[in-house]
Design a protein around this motif. Structure first.
Motif, PDB file in Angstrom:
ATOM      1  N   VAL A  13      -4.845  23.099 -58.723  1.00  0.00           N
ATOM      2  CA  VAL A  13      -6.050  22.026 -60.158  1.00  0.00           C
ATOM      3  C   VAL A  13      -6.171  24.159 -60.703  1.00  0.00           C
ATOM      4  N   GLU A  14      -7.363  24.533 -59.587  1.00  0.00           N
ATOM      5  CA  GLU A  14      -7.699  25.732 -60.131  1.00  0.00           C
ATOM      6  C   GLU A  14      -6.394  27.122 -61.004  1.00  0.00           C
ATOM      7  N   ASP A  15      -5.472  26.836 -60.482  1.00  0.00           N
ATOM      8  CA  ASP A  15      -4.317  27.909 -60.561  1.00  0.00           C
ATOM      9  C   ASP A  15      -4.122  26.882 -62.265  1.00  0.00           C
ATOM     10  N   THR A  16      -3.653  25.582 -61.940  1.00  0.00           N
ATOM     11  CA  THR A  16      -2.758  25.431 -63.190  1.00  0.00           C
ATOM     12  C   THR A  16      -4.623  25.858 -64.392  1.00  0.00           C
ATOM     13  N   VAL A  17      -5.467  24.993 -64.749  1.00  0.00           N
ATOM     14  CA  VAL A  17      -6.377  25.725 -65.507  1.00  0.00           C
ATOM     15  C   VAL A  17      -6.738  26.917 -65.457  1.00  0.00           C
ATOM     16  N   THR A  18      -6.436  27.797 -64.945  1.00  0.00           N
ATOM     17  CA  THR A  18      -6.742  28.947 -65.315  1.00  0.00           C
ATOM     18  C   THR A  18      -5.510  29.413 -65.863  1.00  0.00           C
ATOM     19  N   ARG A  19      -4.142  28.884 -65.487  1.00  0.00           N
ATOM     20  CA  ARG A  19      -3.150  29.443 -66.060  1.00  0.00           C
ATOM     21  C   ARG A  19      -3.222  28.992 -67.776  1.00  0.00           C
ATOM     22  N   LEU A  20      -3.202  28.307 -67.860  1.00  0.00           N
ATOM     23  CA  LEU A  20      -3.814  26.962 -69.351  1.00  0.00           C
ATOM     24  C   LEU A  20      -4.936  27.514 -70.171  1.00  0.00           C
ATOM     25  N   THR A  21      -5.430  28.222 -69.085  1.00  0.00           N
ATOM     26  CA  THR A  21      -6.776  29.051 -69.916  1.00  0.00           C
ATOM     27  C   THR A  21      -6.673  29.722 -70.344  1.00  0.00           C
ATOM     28  N   MET A  22      -5.880  31.465 -70.038  1.00  0.00           N
ATOM     29  CA  MET A  22      -5.107  32.351 -70.104  1.00  0.00           C
ATOM     30  C   MET A  22      -4.594  32.680 -70.654  1.00  0.00           C
ATOM     31  N   ARG A  23      -3.674  31.784 -71.338  1.00  0.00           N
ATOM     32  CA  ARG A  23      -2.057  31.770 -71.743  1.00  0.00           C
ATOM     33  C   ARG A  23      -2.366  31.241 -73.566  1.00  0.00           C
ATOM     34  N   GLY A  24      -3.905  30.822 -73.986  1.00  0.00           N
ATOM     35  CA  GLY A  24      -3.915  30.067 -74.318  1.00  0.00           C
ATOM     36  C   GLY A  24      -3.623  28.769 -75.497  1.00  0.00           C
ATOM     37  N   LEU A  25      -3.257  28.336 -73.852  1.00  0.00           N
ATOM     38  CA  LEU A  25      -2.776  27.057 -74.537  1.00  0.00           C
ATOM     39  C   LEU A  25      -3.984  26.358 -74.817  1.00  0.00           C
ATOM     40  N   VAL A  26      -4.762  25.896 -74.161  1.00  0.00           N
ATOM     41  CA  VAL A  26      -5.935  24.957 -75.068  1.00  0.00           C
ATOM     42  C   VAL A  26      -6.975  26.099 -75.357  1.00  0.00           C
ATOM     43  N   GLU A  27      -8.497  25.140 -75.336  1.00  0.00           N
ATOM     44  CA  GLU A  27      -9.749  25.619 -75.381  1.00  0.00           C
ATOM     45  C   GLU A  27     -10.598  24.496 -75.473  1.00  0.00           C
ATOM     46  N   LEU A  28     -10.878  24.838 -73.926  1.00  0.00           N
ATOM     47  CA  LEU A  28     -12.029  23.792 -73.199  1.00  0.00           C
ATOM     48  C   LEU A  28     -13.517  23.786 -72.896  1.00  0.00           C
ATOM     49  N   ASP A  29     -14.136  23.090 -73.459  1.00  0.00           N
ATOM     50  CA  ASP A  29     -15.631  23.779 -73.329  1.00  0.00           C
ATOM     51  C   ASP A  29     -16.015  23.012 -71.836  1.00  0.00           C
ATOM     52  N   ASP A  30     -17.113  23.543 -71.283  1.00  0.00           N
ATOM     53  CA  ASP A  30     -17.483  22.884 -70.015  1.00  0.00           C
ATOM     54  C   ASP A  30     -17.054  20.845 -69.687  1.00  0.00           C
ATOM     55  N   TYR A  31     -17.634  20.254 -70.798  1.00  0.00           N
ATOM     56  CA  TYR A  31     -16.901  18.761 -70.180  1.00  0.00           C
ATOM     57  C   TYR A  31     -16.084  18.633 -70.547  1.00  0.00           C
ATOM     58  N   GLU A  32     -15.122  19.157 -70.908  1.00  0.00           N
ATOM     59  CA  GLU A  32     -13.082  18.991 -71.769  1.00  0.00           C
ATOM     60  C   GLU A  32     -12.893  19.396 -69.997  1.00  0.00           C
ATOM     61  N   ARG A  33     -13.354  20.967 -69.247  1.00  0.00           N
ATOM     62  CA  ARG A  33     -12.646  21.367 -68.501  1.00  0.00           C
ATOM     63  C   ARG A  33     -12.856  20.584 -66.913  1.00  0.00           C
ATOM     64  N   LYS A  34     -14.021  19.692 -66.851  1.00  0.00           N
ATOM     65  CA  LYS A  34     -14.532  19.394 -65.827  1.00  0.00           C
ATOM     66  C   LYS A  34     -13.479  17.630 -65.841  1.00  0.00           C
ATOM     67  N   VAL A  35     -13.660  17.096 -67.027  1.00  0.00           N
ATOM     68  CA  VAL A  35     -12.662  15.912 -67.598  1.00  0.00           C
ATOM     69  C   VAL A  35     -10.782  16.557 -66.819  1.00  0.00           C
ATOM     70  N   LEU A  36     -10.616  17.773 -67.873  1.00  0.00           N
ATOM     71  CA  LEU A  36      -9.599  18.046 -67.040  1.00  0.00           C
ATOM     72  C   LEU A  36      -9.313  18.753 -65.698  1.00  0.00           C
ATOM     73  N   VAL A  37     -10.658  18.949 -65.645  1.00  0.00           N
ATOM     74  CA  VAL A  37      -9.881  19.159 -63.553  1.00  0.00           C
ATOM     75  C   VAL A  37     -10.191  17.658 -62.651  1.00  0.00           C
ATOM     76  N   LYS A  38     -10.810  16.481 -62.478  1.00  0.00           N
ATOM     77  CA  LYS A  38     -10.351  15.381 -62.283  1.00  0.00           C
ATOM     78  C   LYS A  38      -9.562  14.635 -62.232  1.00  0.00           C
ATOM     79  N   ASP A  39      -9.143  15.030 -63.616  1.00  0.00           N
ATOM     80  CA  ASP A  39      -7.764  13.809 -63.893  1.00  0.00           C
ATOM     81  C   ASP A  39      -6.509  14.681 -63.143  1.00  0.00           C
ATOM     82  N   LEU A  40      -6.802  16.360 -63.520  1.00  0.00           N
ATOM     83  CA  LEU A  40      -5.484  16.978 -62.252  1.00  0.00           C
ATOM     84  C   LEU A  40      -5.775  16.647 -60.615  1.00  0.00           C
TER      85      LEU A  40
END
Length: 372
Positions: A332-359
């Protein structure tokens, strides 16, 4: 002014009044200490006798060590009769017994020929001259008795000695010696013979009760290598020396902790050495020589084995779950880090928590686990 005087008189109190008791600090686990001793300016105060501390109970703080009761020394095994020591018995070669038996038989034949009761066929076989005989009188009967006793005494005392076997001889309850010789021997037939095996022997016990260093019940099978060193004490000093050896092994197992094969290195050798020393010391007074007592199989008792099995399964399951959870968190950490570093998604804290939970739920479902 009067107020000050009144306050001073009240604090000091009347000089001739009853003396008040000094304030004390109470400590139920040690003793009573006067307060004024804690604030004295004297650099070298006089020693004050203090009553010895009495510990009522342990408070659990570790300040007062638990007083251990002295362990009573182990009593040595009492010695048997000091005069009961193995010594060689008086025996004769087997030729002496054979000779006595032949002489007795010849005496009986001669007495029969003298009495005239020897059959004609026996006369022809023995090539004896015919003789009318004097008949069976007192002299003939006495000769019969003497020759028969000599023959029976000679042939009845014949015995065959075997290597590794011995006889313990006693006459009317009195020890008369031990026979360790081999071959054809003549032993007094009036003596009672007790056969004993003096070879090097090993005894593999059935599962015996024992415990490890933590007090967990075990079943231990031991291999005892021993032999009879003093036949007199082994046969006459104790009722049954094999049963006595078994009881000594069980008593030693009750005093020495035995570790499982997967325990600390060297624990098995230390337990075997301790068991050998205890059993050898207990068996020496009855003429037994113990060379080694080795635990050859150690297993948990039936009432403990099931609990230990469940505990091992729980430990393996916990390790498996921990490894799976670590793998999921890393993914999960590797997936979220790649999505954020490549600029594919822009997430705030709430959206990050939801994405981490779903993954996390998706990865755990893919691995056959339930999301925490």
């Amino acid at each position: 002014m009067s107020t000050t005087t009144s306050h001073t008189s009240e604090s000091d109190g009347p000089a001739d009044g009853p003396a008040r008791s000094a304030r004390l600090i109470q400590n139920e686990s040690t003793t009573e200490i006067p307060v004024h001793l804690l604030f004295r300016d004297d650099p070298d105060p006089a020693p004050v006798p203090v009553k010895p501390a009495v510990v009522g109970r342990r408070q659990g703080t570790g300040e007062q060590p638990r007083v251990r009761r002295p362990v009573a020394p182990r009593r040595p095994v009492p010695e048997v009769d000091p005069g009961l020591v193995e010594r060689p018995a008086r025996v004769l070669p087997g030729a002496a017994g054979v000779l006595a038996g032949v002489c007795g038989a010849a005496g009986c034949v001669a007495t029969s020929w003298w009495a005239g009761v020897l059959p004609p066929l026996a006369l022809e076989a023995l090539r004896l001259p015919a003789y009318a005989g004097a008949g069976l009188g007192p002299a003939q009967w006495a000769a019969y008795a003497g020759a028969g006793a000599l023959g029976l005494f000679g042939l009845g005392g014949l015995a065959r000695g075997r290597t590794g076997r011995a006889w313990v001889l006693d006459l009317f309850g009195r020890y008369r010696g031990t026979v360790r010789r081999s071959g054809l021997l003549w032993v007094n037939p009036l003596l009672l013979r007790r056969r004993v095996d003096v070879r090097l022997r090993h005894w593999r016990s059935e599962p015996l009760h024992a415990a490890d260093g933590s007090g967990v019940a075990l079943r231990v099978v031991v291999l005892v290598v021993w032999r009879v060193r003093d036949t007199a004490r082994a046969m006459l000093g104790v009722e049954d020396h094999e049963t006595y050896l078994r009881e000594c092994v069980e008593a030693a197992l009750a005093r020495v902790p035995v570790e499982m094969p997967g325990g600390p290195r060297g624990a098995g050798g230390a337990a075997a050495e301790a068991l050998t020393g205890l059993v050898a010391a207990d068996a020496a007074p009855v003429g037994l020589e113990v060379f080694s007592v080795q635990p050859v199989r150690v297993e948990y008792a039936p009432e403990i084995a099931a609990a230990m099995h469940r505990r091992r399964i729980a430990q393996l399951d916990a390790r498996h779950r921990a490894s799976v959870l670590t793998s999921v968190v890393d993914s999960v950490e590797d997936t979220v880090t790649r999505l954020t570093m490549r600029g594919l998604v822009e997430l705030d804290d709430y959206e990050r928590k939801v994405l981490v939970k779903d993954l996390t739920v998706a990865f755990c479902a893919g691995r056959g686990e339930t999301a925490p």
